[in-house]
Design a protein around this motif. Structure first.
Motif, PDB file in Angstrom:
ATOM      1  N   PRO A   1       0.795  -1.228   0.000  1.00 43.65           N
ATOM      2  CA  PRO A   1       0.000   0.000   0.000  1.00 43.65           C
ATOM      3  C   PRO A   1       0.832   1.284   0.000  1.00 43.65           C
ATOM      4  O   PRO A   1       0.299   2.362  -0.219  1.00 43.65           O
ATOM      5  CB  PRO A   1      -0.815  -0.115   1.285  1.00 43.65           C
ATOM      6  N   ILE A   2       2.142   1.155   0.243  1.00 43.09           N
ATOM      7  CA  ILE A   2       2.984   2.347   0.245  1.00 43.09           C
ATOM      8  C   ILE A   2       3.239   2.859  -1.175  1.00 43.09           C
ATOM      9  O   ILE A   2       3.566   4.030  -1.377  1.00 43.09           O
ATOM     10  CB  ILE A   2       4.312   2.054   0.966  1.00 43.09           C
ATOM     11  N   TYR A   3       3.073   1.982  -2.154  1.00 41.60           N
ATOM     12  CA  TYR A   3       3.358   2.359  -3.538  1.00 41.60           C
ATOM     13  C   TYR A   3       2.187   3.112  -4.178  1.00 41.60           C
ATOM     14  O   TYR A   3       1.022   2.800  -3.940  1.00 41.60           O
ATOM     15  CB  TYR A   3       3.649   1.117  -4.392  1.00 41.60           C
ATOM     16  N   LYS A   4       2.568   4.051  -5.032  1.00 43.19           N
ATOM     17  CA  LYS A   4       1.633   4.686  -5.958  1.00 43.19           C
ATOM     18  C   LYS A   4       2.061   4.300  -7.366  1.00 43.19           C
ATOM     19  O   LYS A   4       3.228   4.005  -7.606  1.00 43.19           O
ATOM     20  CB  LYS A   4       1.650   6.204  -5.797  1.00 43.19           C
ATOM     21  N   ALA A   5       1.091   4.305  -8.289  1.00 40.23           N
ATOM     22  CA  ALA A   5       1.399   3.846  -9.647  1.00 40.23           C
ATOM     23  C   ALA A   5       1.024   4.907 -10.680  1.00 40.23           C
ATOM     24  O   ALA A   5      -0.068   5.477 -10.638  1.00 40.23           O
ATOM     25  CB  ALA A   5       0.668   2.538  -9.948  1.00 40.23           C
ATOM     26  N   GLU A   6       1.987   5.131 -11.585  1.00 39.14           N
ATOM     27  CA  GLU A   6       1.695   5.995 -12.737  1.00 39.14           C
ATOM     28  C   GLU A   6       1.633   5.100 -13.966  1.00 39.14           C
ATOM     29  O   GLU A   6       2.612   4.405 -14.284  1.00 39.14           O
ATOM     30  CB  GLU A   6       2.775   7.058 -12.916  1.00 39.14           C
ATOM     31  N   ILE A   7       0.457   5.093 -14.635  1.00 42.41           N
ATOM     32  CA  ILE A   7       0.251   4.262 -15.821  1.00 42.41           C
ATOM     33  C   ILE A   7       0.636   5.097 -17.041  1.00 42.41           C
ATOM     34  O   ILE A   7       0.086   6.186 -17.267  1.00 42.41           O
ATOM     35  CB  ILE A   7      -1.214   3.795 -15.935  1.00 42.41           C
ATOM     36  N   ILE A   8       1.585   4.577 -17.837  1.00 46.73           N
ATOM     37  CA  ILE A   8       2.087   5.332 -19.001  1.00 46.73           C
ATOM     38  C   ILE A   8       1.805   4.531 -20.265  1.00 46.73           C
ATOM     39  O   ILE A   8       2.278   3.390 -20.402  1.00 46.73           O
ATOM     40  CB  ILE A   8       3.597   5.602 -18.867  1.00 46.73           C
ATOM     41  N   GLY A   9       1.043   5.138 -21.182  1.00 49.04           N
ATOM     42  CA  GLY A   9       0.708   4.477 -22.435  1.00 49.04           C
ATOM     43  C   GLY A   9       1.668   4.869 -23.550  1.00 49.04           C
ATOM     44  O   GLY A   9       2.080   6.027 -23.653  1.00 49.04           O
ATOM     45  N   HIS A  10       2.016   3.881 -24.432  1.00 49.13           N
ATOM     46  CA  HIS A  10       2.933   4.110 -25.553  1.00 49.13           C
ATOM     47  C   HIS A  10       2.345   3.468 -26.824  1.00 49.13           C
ATOM     48  O   HIS A  10       1.626   2.455 -26.746  1.00 49.13           O
ATOM     49  CB  HIS A  10       4.304   3.505 -25.274  1.00 49.13           C
ATOM     50  N   THR A  11       2.716   4.027 -27.969  1.00 47.25           N
ATOM     51  CA  THR A  11       2.277   3.463 -29.252  1.00 47.25           C
ATOM     52  C   THR A  11       3.467   3.336 -30.186  1.00 47.25           C
ATOM     53  O   THR A  11       4.564   3.811 -29.871  1.00 47.25           O
ATOM     54  CB  THR A  11       1.231   4.376 -29.921  1.00 47.25           C
ATOM     55  N   ASP A  12       3.208   2.693 -31.362  1.00 43.87           N
ATOM     56  CA  ASP A  12       4.241   2.709 -32.401  1.00 43.87           C
ATOM     57  C   ASP A  12       4.068   3.995 -33.225  1.00 43.87           C
ATOM     58  O   ASP A  12       3.285   4.869 -32.864  1.00 43.87           O
ATOM     59  CB  ASP A  12       4.157   1.450 -33.261  1.00 43.87           C
TER      60      ASP A  12
ATOM     61  N   GLU B   1      12.191  -0.001 -29.300  1.00 47.84           N
ATOM     62  CA  GLU B   1      12.727  -0.755 -30.426  1.00 47.84           C
ATOM     63  C   GLU B   1      12.443   0.049 -31.704  1.00 47.84           C
ATOM     64  O   GLU B   1      11.710   1.039 -31.698  1.00 47.84           O
ATOM     65  CB  GLU B   1      12.100  -2.151 -30.519  1.00 47.84           C
ATOM     66  N   THR B   2      12.998  -0.422 -32.805  1.00 51.72           N
ATOM     67  CA  THR B   2      12.768   0.265 -34.074  1.00 51.72           C
ATOM     68  C   THR B   2      11.318   0.094 -34.528  1.00 51.72           C
ATOM     69  O   THR B   2      10.697  -0.957 -34.302  1.00 51.72           O
ATOM     70  CB  THR B   2      13.719  -0.263 -35.163  1.00 51.72           C
ATOM     71  N   ASN B   3      10.786   1.127 -35.160  1.00 46.82           N
ATOM     72  CA  ASN B   3       9.431   1.054 -35.714  1.00 46.82           C
ATOM     73  C   ASN B   3       9.428   0.592 -37.167  1.00 46.82           C
ATOM     74  O   ASN B   3       8.395   0.583 -37.813  1.00 46.82           O
ATOM     75  CB  ASN B   3       8.750   2.419 -35.613  1.00 46.82           C
TER      76      ASN B   3
ATOM     77  N   LEU C   1       5.588  -3.962 -32.339  1.00 44.29           N
ATOM     78  CA  LEU C   1       4.826  -4.691 -31.325  1.00 44.29           C
ATOM     79  C   LEU C   1       5.328  -4.363 -29.915  1.00 44.29           C
ATOM     80  O   LEU C   1       4.543  -4.159 -28.996  1.00 44.29           O
ATOM     81  CB  LEU C   1       4.922  -6.195 -31.583  1.00 44.29           C
ATOM     82  N   LEU C   2       6.637  -4.291 -29.765  1.00 45.72           N
ATOM     83  CA  LEU C   2       7.217  -3.985 -28.453  1.00 45.72           C
ATOM     84  C   LEU C   2       6.982  -2.527 -28.045  1.00 45.72           C
ATOM     85  O   LEU C   2       6.854  -2.214 -26.859  1.00 45.72           O
ATOM     86  CB  LEU C   2       8.719  -4.288 -28.455  1.00 45.72           C
ATOM     87  N   ASN C   3       6.903  -1.658 -29.032  1.00 46.67           N
ATOM     88  CA  ASN C   3       6.686  -0.239 -28.714  1.00 46.67           C
ATOM     89  C   ASN C   3       5.248   0.041 -28.275  1.00 46.67           C
ATOM     90  O   ASN C   3       5.000   1.021 -27.564  1.00 46.67           O
ATOM     91  CB  ASN C   3       7.033   0.644 -29.920  1.00 46.67           C
ATOM     92  N   ARG C   4       4.311  -0.812 -28.706  1.00 46.87           N
ATOM     93  CA  ARG C   4       2.926  -0.643 -28.248  1.00 46.87           C
ATOM     94  C   ARG C   4       2.796  -1.316 -26.881  1.00 46.87           C
ATOM     95  O   ARG C   4       2.572  -2.524 -26.784  1.00 46.87           O
ATOM     96  CB  ARG C   4       1.958  -1.284 -29.264  1.00 46.87           C
ATOM     97  N   ARG C   5       2.967  -0.534 -25.845  1.00 46.23           N
ATOM     98  CA  ARG C   5       3.085  -1.102 -24.495  1.00 46.23           C
ATOM     99  C   ARG C   5       2.466  -0.163 -23.466  1.00 46.23           C
ATOM    100  O   ARG C   5       2.242   1.028 -23.748  1.00 46.23           O
ATOM    101  CB  ARG C   5       4.558  -1.336 -24.144  1.00 46.23           C
ATOM    102  N   THR C   6       2.223  -0.725 -22.262  1.00 43.83           N
ATOM    103  CA  THR C   6       1.761   0.083 -21.127  1.00 43.83           C
ATOM    104  C   THR C   6       2.741  -0.146 -19.984  1.00 43.83           C
ATOM    105  O   THR C   6       2.911  -1.279 -19.512  1.00 43.83           O
ATOM    106  CB  THR C   6       0.353  -0.342 -20.695  1.00 43.83           C
ATOM    107  N   GLU C   7       3.405   0.921 -19.557  1.00 45.25           N
ATOM    108  CA  GLU C   7       4.384   0.824 -18.488  1.00 45.25           C
ATOM    109  C   GLU C   7       3.795   1.330 -17.170  1.00 45.25           C
ATOM    110  O   GLU C   7       2.834   2.108 -17.155  1.00 45.25           O
ATOM    111  CB  GLU C   7       5.634   1.648 -18.816  1.00 45.25           C
ATOM    112  N   VAL C   8       4.418   0.865 -16.074  1.00 46.93           N
ATOM    113  CA  VAL C   8       4.014   1.326 -14.745  1.00 46.93           C
ATOM    114  C   VAL C   8       5.249   1.912 -14.053  1.00 46.93           C
ATOM    115  O   VAL C   8       6.287   1.254 -13.974  1.00 46.93           O
ATOM    116  CB  VAL C   8       3.449   0.173 -13.901  1.00 46.93           C
TER     117      VAL C   8
END
Length: 391
Positions: A315-326, A371-373, A380-387
């Motif tokens: 519960p001490i953690y907070k999360a920032e959701i970051i969206g990415h595309t190609d 990765e390269t587009n 495929l790798l560039n379309r990702r959701t990071e935390v």
């Protein structure tokens, strides 16, 4: 200062037989008590060193007595350093006493008989014993002051019992006023009391714990050089130079489970789960969306549930959701799509019971490729959701 005459033993070989009784009588000078002590007659000794006698008439200031004391103290230290037991005897002798009560004096006033009386050496028994004690105490104190433990010195007051020289001359009687110093070195068998492989006679640490490696002196070693002996060291392979506890283990200042010498983030809050390097955890959500849509496919919901469980457990953690595309399509559309997808993830986590205040959403579009587009695999790798976790 002790001013005495040292006489070589070759002149007084008869004294060797008179250095102790068959029943050696040890005198306690502080209590005037004598006790039988037969170890010097019956004991086994590796060496017996008898030093030149010290004449106690003070007629020759050649520092010879100091030489005996210096030699004896050095020998004691040498043998003790070798782990051997040592005893030092100090025997006080005087010339033979006469009893004033029973002695017949020459009662003549003639010059010749006055000379004869002058040569007569009158010394009563008590006076002889006192002088013998004074001689012994003087030499014993000097030996102790030279660094010898008083507890290994043994004295005997022989007074006038052993005449090594003639009583017919003043010189002979004076030479009988002497102290003999003898060093006894125990002939001890080689035993190893603590069973560490080092014999007691050279073992500087005779009570080493069983089963631990010791050095050539019989003392426990510190294999990892952290200042904690192996038998106390619960972490015997600590890297050199690392600060350790009294138990020999590396310190973990922030108590995150990562030792300080490995901790890249040494001040993380208590209770925070961290990576192996001691820094806050990182995570990536492997989610699939409909093409050009912010709708999470059903097959990705186990991933949402896994991450929500992690947040509940930490519960001490907070999360920032970051969206990415190609980079396919227009950049402005990709930016909007990444923001909508990040918000969709946020909404899914809230639906799983995570407080909204702990989650933020951010879209980065095609700005941060990993990765390269130019290839299908790279896009495929560039379309990702990071935390990004924070606390």
């Amino acid at each position: 200062m002790i001013n005495k005459i040292l006489v070589p033993l070759l002149l007084v070989s008869v004294l060797n037989a008179a250095t102790y009784d068959e029943n050696y009588r040890v005198t306690d000078l502080s209590k005037t008590i004598e006790t039988n002590f037969n170890v010097f007659m019956d004991g086994n000794f590796e060496r017996i060193i008898r030093y030149d006698m010290i004449n106690m008439n003070g007629e020759d200031d050649d520092n010879s007595s100091a030489e005996v004391i210096d030699a004896a103290s050095k020998e004691v230290k040498k043998f003790q350093d070798e782990g051997k037991g040592v005893k030092v005897t100090i025997i006080g002798h005087t010339n033979r006493p006469t009893d004033d009560i029973n002695e017949k004096t020459i009662d003549s006033d003639t010059y010749a008989k006055k000379i004869q009386n002058w040569f007569r050496y009158s010394l009563d028994t008590n006076n002889s014993q006192d002088r013998s004690e004074n001689y012994v105490k003087e030499i014993q104190d000097a030996i102790v002051n030279a660094g010898v433990d008083r507890n290994i010195t043994y004295v005997e007051l022989r007074a006038g019992r052993d005449q090594g020289f003639t009583e017919a001359t003043v010189e002979g009687r004076d030479l009988s006023n002497r102290v003999m110093v003898t060093l006894y070195v125990h002939d001890r068998p080689d035993i190893d009391s603590d069973r560490d492989g080092v014999f007691d006679r050279i073992d500087k640490c005779p009570n080493s714990p069983r089963g631990y490696v010791v050095d050539e002196k019989g003392c426990s070693i510190d294999s990892d050089g952290d200042g904690v002996l192996d038998y106390k060291d619960k972490c015997p392979k600590t890297p050199k130079g690392v600060e350790v506890t009294s138990e020999g283990c590396s310190i973990d200042s922030d108590k995150d489970g990562v030792y300080d010498y490995l901790d890249v983030c040494p001040q993380t809050p208590l209770g925070l789960k961290v990576e192996k390097n001691g820094c806050p955890l990182k995570s990536t959500l492997h989610l699939n969306f409909k093409i050009s849509s912010d709708k999470i496919l059903e097959e990705s919901y186990p991933e949402i549930q896994r991450f929500s469980k992690f947040l509940k457990e930490n519960p001490i953690y907070k999360a920032e959701i970051i969206g990415h595309t190609d980079s396919i399509g227009k950049a402005v559309i990709n930016m909007d799509l990444s923001e909508r997808r990040a918000n969709s993830v946020k909404a899914a986590l809230i639906a799983e019971g995570i407080d909204a205040s702990r989650i933020t959403a951010l879209g980065r579009g095609e700005l941060d490729p990993i990765e390269t587009n130019r290839t299908k695999e790279g896009r495929l790798l560039n379309r990702r959701t990071e935390v990004q976790l924070s606390y």
